[in-house]
Design a protein around this motif. Structure first.
Motif, PDB file in Angstrom:
ATOM      1  N   VAL A 198      33.007 -18.987  32.389  1.00 38.28           N
ATOM      2  CA  VAL A 198      33.799 -17.971  31.730  1.00 38.28           C
ATOM      3  C   VAL A 198      33.536 -16.819  32.738  1.00 38.28           C
ATOM      4  CG1 VAL A 198      34.595 -16.283  29.908  1.00 38.28           C
ATOM      5  CG2 VAL A 198      34.043 -18.666  29.556  1.00 38.28           C
ATOM      6  N   HIS A 199      32.235 -16.486  33.059  1.00 36.20           N
ATOM      7  CA  HIS A 199      31.804 -15.563  33.686  1.00 36.20           C
ATOM      8  C   HIS A 199      32.255 -15.714  35.126  1.00 36.20           C
ATOM      9  CE1 HIS A 199      29.507 -12.438  31.581  1.00 36.20           C
ATOM     10  NE2 HIS A 199      29.077 -13.388  30.932  1.00 36.20           N
ATOM     11  N   GLU A 200      32.070 -17.043  35.742  1.00 36.87           N
ATOM     12  CA  GLU A 200      32.618 -17.184  37.087  1.00 36.87           C
ATOM     13  C   GLU A 200      34.061 -16.894  37.170  1.00 36.87           C
ATOM     14  OE1 GLU A 200      32.172 -21.129  39.666  1.00 36.87           O
ATOM     15  OE2 GLU A 200      30.645 -20.739  38.389  1.00 36.87           O
ATOM     16  N   VAL A 201      34.884 -17.056  36.252  1.00 36.72           N
ATOM     17  CA  VAL A 201      36.477 -16.745  36.344  1.00 36.72           C
ATOM     18  C   VAL A 201      36.414 -15.212  36.162  1.00 36.72           C
ATOM     19  CG1 VAL A 201      38.497 -17.127  35.030  1.00 36.72           C
ATOM     20  CG2 VAL A 201      37.154 -18.865  35.677  1.00 36.72           C
ATOM     21  N   LEU A 202      35.959 -14.379  35.280  1.00 35.11           N
ATOM     22  CA  LEU A 202      36.226 -13.245  34.702  1.00 35.11           C
ATOM     23  C   LEU A 202      35.496 -12.234  35.710  1.00 35.11           C
ATOM     24  CD1 LEU A 202      36.614 -13.380  30.952  1.00 35.11           C
ATOM     25  CD2 LEU A 202      38.387 -13.233  32.611  1.00 35.11           C
ATOM     26  N   ASP A 203      34.309 -12.439  36.240  1.00 31.39           N
ATOM     27  CA  ASP A 203      33.731 -11.423  36.823  1.00 31.39           C
ATOM     28  C   ASP A 203      34.452 -10.944  38.090  1.00 31.39           C
ATOM     29  OD1 ASP A 203      31.346 -11.863  35.038  1.00 31.39           O
ATOM     30  OD2 ASP A 203      30.076 -12.697  36.362  1.00 31.39           O
ATOM     31  N   PRO A 204      34.869 -11.662  38.877  1.00 30.38           N
ATOM     32  CA  PRO A 204      35.605 -11.082  40.022  1.00 30.38           C
ATOM     33  C   PRO A 204      36.875 -10.079  39.600  1.00 30.38           C
ATOM     34  CG  PRO A 204      35.139 -13.635  40.437  1.00 30.38           C
ATOM     35  CD  PRO A 204      34.819 -13.193  38.969  1.00 30.38           C
ATOM     36  N   ALA A 205      37.243 -10.369  38.383  1.00 30.08           N
ATOM     37  CA  ALA A 205      38.540  -9.803  38.095  1.00 30.08           C
ATOM     38  C   ALA A 205      38.287  -8.980  36.913  1.00 30.08           C
ATOM     39  CB  ALA A 205      39.494 -10.770  37.466  1.00 30.08           C
ATOM     40  N   ALA A 206      37.002  -8.516  36.668  1.00 33.93           N
ATOM     41  CA  ALA A 206      36.534  -7.753  35.552  1.00 33.93           C
ATOM     42  C   ALA A 206      37.134  -6.404  35.439  1.00 33.93           C
ATOM     43  CB  ALA A 206      34.892  -7.478  35.786  1.00 33.93           C
ATOM     44  N   ALA A 207      37.717  -5.772  36.479  1.00 37.41           N
ATOM     45  CA  ALA A 207      38.346  -4.483  36.242  1.00 37.41           C
ATOM     46  C   ALA A 207      39.626  -4.794  35.178  1.00 37.41           C
ATOM     47  CB  ALA A 207      38.715  -3.941  37.534  1.00 37.41           C
ATOM     48  N   GLY A 208      40.254  -5.697  35.434  1.00 45.55           N
ATOM     49  CA  GLY A 208      41.588  -6.163  34.650  1.00 45.55           C
ATOM     50  C   GLY A 208      41.313  -6.339  33.219  1.00 45.55           C
ATOM     51  N   LEU A 209      39.826  -6.471  32.754  1.00 45.39           N
ATOM     52  CA  LEU A 209      39.679  -6.548  31.229  1.00 45.39           C
ATOM     53  C   LEU A 209      39.809  -5.196  30.526  1.00 45.39           C
ATOM     54  CD1 LEU A 209      36.682  -8.862  31.034  1.00 45.39           C
ATOM     55  CD2 LEU A 209      38.847  -9.489  30.243  1.00 45.39           C
ATOM     56  N   ALA A 210      39.876  -4.187  31.179  1.00 47.15           N
ATOM     57  CA  ALA A 210      39.895  -2.859  30.331  1.00 47.15           C
ATOM     58  C   ALA A 210      41.330  -2.930  29.394  1.00 47.15           C
ATOM     59  CB  ALA A 210      40.255  -1.799  31.231  1.00 47.15           C
ATOM     60  N   GLY A 211      41.199  -2.654  28.127  1.00 47.61           N
ATOM     61  CA  GLY A 211      42.301  -2.712  27.317  1.00 47.61           C
ATOM     62  C   GLY A 211      42.966  -4.149  26.714  1.00 47.61           C
ATOM     63  N   ARG A 212      41.773  -4.927  27.136  1.00 49.66           N
ATOM     64  CA  ARG A 212      42.464  -6.203  26.695  1.00 49.66           C
ATOM     65  C   ARG A 212      41.758  -6.930  25.624  1.00 49.66           C
ATOM     66  NH1 ARG A 212      45.931  -5.230  28.596  1.00 49.66           N
ATOM     67  NH2 ARG A 212      46.858  -5.690  30.549  1.00 49.66           N
ATOM     68  N   GLN A 213      42.229  -8.014  24.831  1.00 47.28           N
ATOM     69  CA  GLN A 213      41.580  -8.456  23.540  1.00 47.28           C
ATOM     70  C   GLN A 213      41.274  -9.589  24.098  1.00 47.28           C
ATOM     71  OE1 GLN A 213      43.108  -7.014  20.055  1.00 47.28           O
ATOM     72  NE2 GLN A 213      43.535  -5.036  21.256  1.00 47.28           N
ATOM     73  N   LEU A 214      40.018  -9.916  24.395  1.00 50.83           N
ATOM     74  CA  LEU A 214      39.437 -11.115  24.993  1.00 50.83           C
ATOM     75  C   LEU A 214      38.890 -12.080  23.853  1.00 50.83           C
ATOM     76  CD1 LEU A 214      38.601 -13.001  27.396  1.00 50.83           C
ATOM     77  CD2 LEU A 214      36.554 -11.723  27.289  1.00 50.83           C
ATOM     78  N   ILE A 215      39.612 -13.176  23.757  1.00 51.88           N
ATOM     79  CA  ILE A 215      39.221 -14.372  22.633  1.00 51.88           C
ATOM     80  C   ILE A 215      38.657 -15.673  23.703  1.00 51.88           C
ATOM     81  CG2 ILE A 215      40.010 -15.535  20.790  1.00 51.88           C
ATOM     82  CD1 ILE A 215      42.390 -13.869  20.514  1.00 51.88           C
TER      83      ILE A 215
END
Ligand code: NDP
Length: 291
Positions: free
Chosen positions: A76-93
């Motif tokens: 999950v970190h491998e997938v999300l870390d490089p795109a972390a800026a895109g998580l702002a405002g998201r509801q991550l489940i």
């Protein structure tokens, strides 16, 4: 939510489970944007109506609600870390299997990035997803749970455990612990009877009946644990059980079978008896497991 009361969802990870989740969402009419590291695995859900994102950033941008179902928390970190800026405002489940500590760490990490976080533990195998037998434990943001609820209902039953994100993996792993303990006994029983050349399918009804009857001890054990009293109404006391238990290992040895799956219980029984609890129930061993 769309004008038809449907919830658009991004699904990250299209392994066996991620695919089942995406298909259940599509079957319930929720628009799905899907992404998978190996792009070819998205073809099946694309044929059923999912939009396929070509990278993680695009998948995160597509919808507010993002479900991750990957191999483990590292992936999950491998997938999300490089795109972390895109998580702002998201509801991550995050429905990836992990530990309470991993869930709490990921919740803090996501919240630092401006995302709200809900963890989940799936109590089903992929073919069960969407059936009434399937259910998922959730914990973490109650707001995310409420917002995503109509979509989450597509997977089966829901059980929201509270704001601590570690609770869903804790309950998940508690049920899995019960399951593996059950498997240990079943494997040992089949191995013993199989050592005579007997057919497992002929023994199975006997084993099933016995396991069903023995599962009745569970509620009584729960009362004893809650009351902290392991010593009343004892019909099979621990001293008797500790004296008979070595026969499980001896019988296995005589039959040329290993007893290693069951072996850890004997020293715990013996210690509890030595500590003066021989007249109580076996369940009192729980006191020795608390660190
Ligand atoms: P699979 O092995 O079928 O799929 C694993 C998924 O993780 C694939 O999408 C794979 O992508 C992806 N992945 C693995 N490593 C990486 C990485 N480093 N970077 C990006 N993507 C990665 O597993 P399942 O779908 O069965 O399981 C997913 C989760 O669901 C697990 O946590 C599992 O414990 C849990 N679960 C599974 C159940 C089951 O019975 N299957 C039951 C309950 C929970 P790729 O296709 O590119 O390899």
């Amino acid at each position: 939510m769309t004008e038809h009361g449907k919830t658009p969802v991004t699904v990250l990870g299209l392994g066996a489970m991620g695919t089942a989740l995406a298909e259940a969402l599509l079957a319930a009419g929720h628009p799905v944007t899907a992404w998978n590291r190996t792009a070819s695995r998205a073809e099946g859900v694309a044929a059923k109506g999912a939009s396929v994102a070509s990278n993680v950033a695009e998948a995160l941008a597509a919808n507010e609600i993002v479900i991750a179902c990957l191999l483990d928390y590292d992936s999950v970190h491998e997938v999300l870390d490089p795109a972390a800026a895109g998580l702002a405002g998201r509801q991550l489940i995050n429905l990836t299997n992990g530990t309470p500590g991993q869930a709490r760490e990921m919740a803090a990490w996501a919240e630092d990035l401006g995302a709200a976080y809900l963890d989940g533990g799936i109590m089903a195998v992929p073919p069960m997803i969407g059936s009434p037998e399937a259910f998922v434990f959730y914990s973490g943001s109650g707001t995310v749970f409420g917002r995503a609820r109509t979509a989450l209902d597509a997977f089966g039953g829901t059980n929201y455990l509270g704001a601590d994100p570690g609770l869903a993996p804790l309950y998940d792993i508690a049920l899995l612990s019960g399951m593996y303990g059950h498997f240990i006994g079943v494997i040992q029983a089949f191995t013993l009877v199989g050592s005579t050349g007997a057919k497992a399918r002929e023994f199975a009804p006997l084993l099933r009946g016995w396991m069903d009857a023995m599962s009745g001890f569970l509620e009584r054990a729960a009362e004893q644990i809650d009351d902290g009293d392991y010593g009343t109404d004892v019909v099979s006391n621990l001293a008797m059980q500790a004296a008979a238990f070595p026969n499980l290992a001896k019988a296995a040895e005589e039959q040329g079978v290993s007893a290693e799956l069951l072996a850890p219980l004997q020293p715990l029984m013996d210690k509890r008896v030595a500590d003066g609890h021989g007249a109580e129930d076996l369940i009192g061993i729980i006191e020795l497991l608390k660190k």
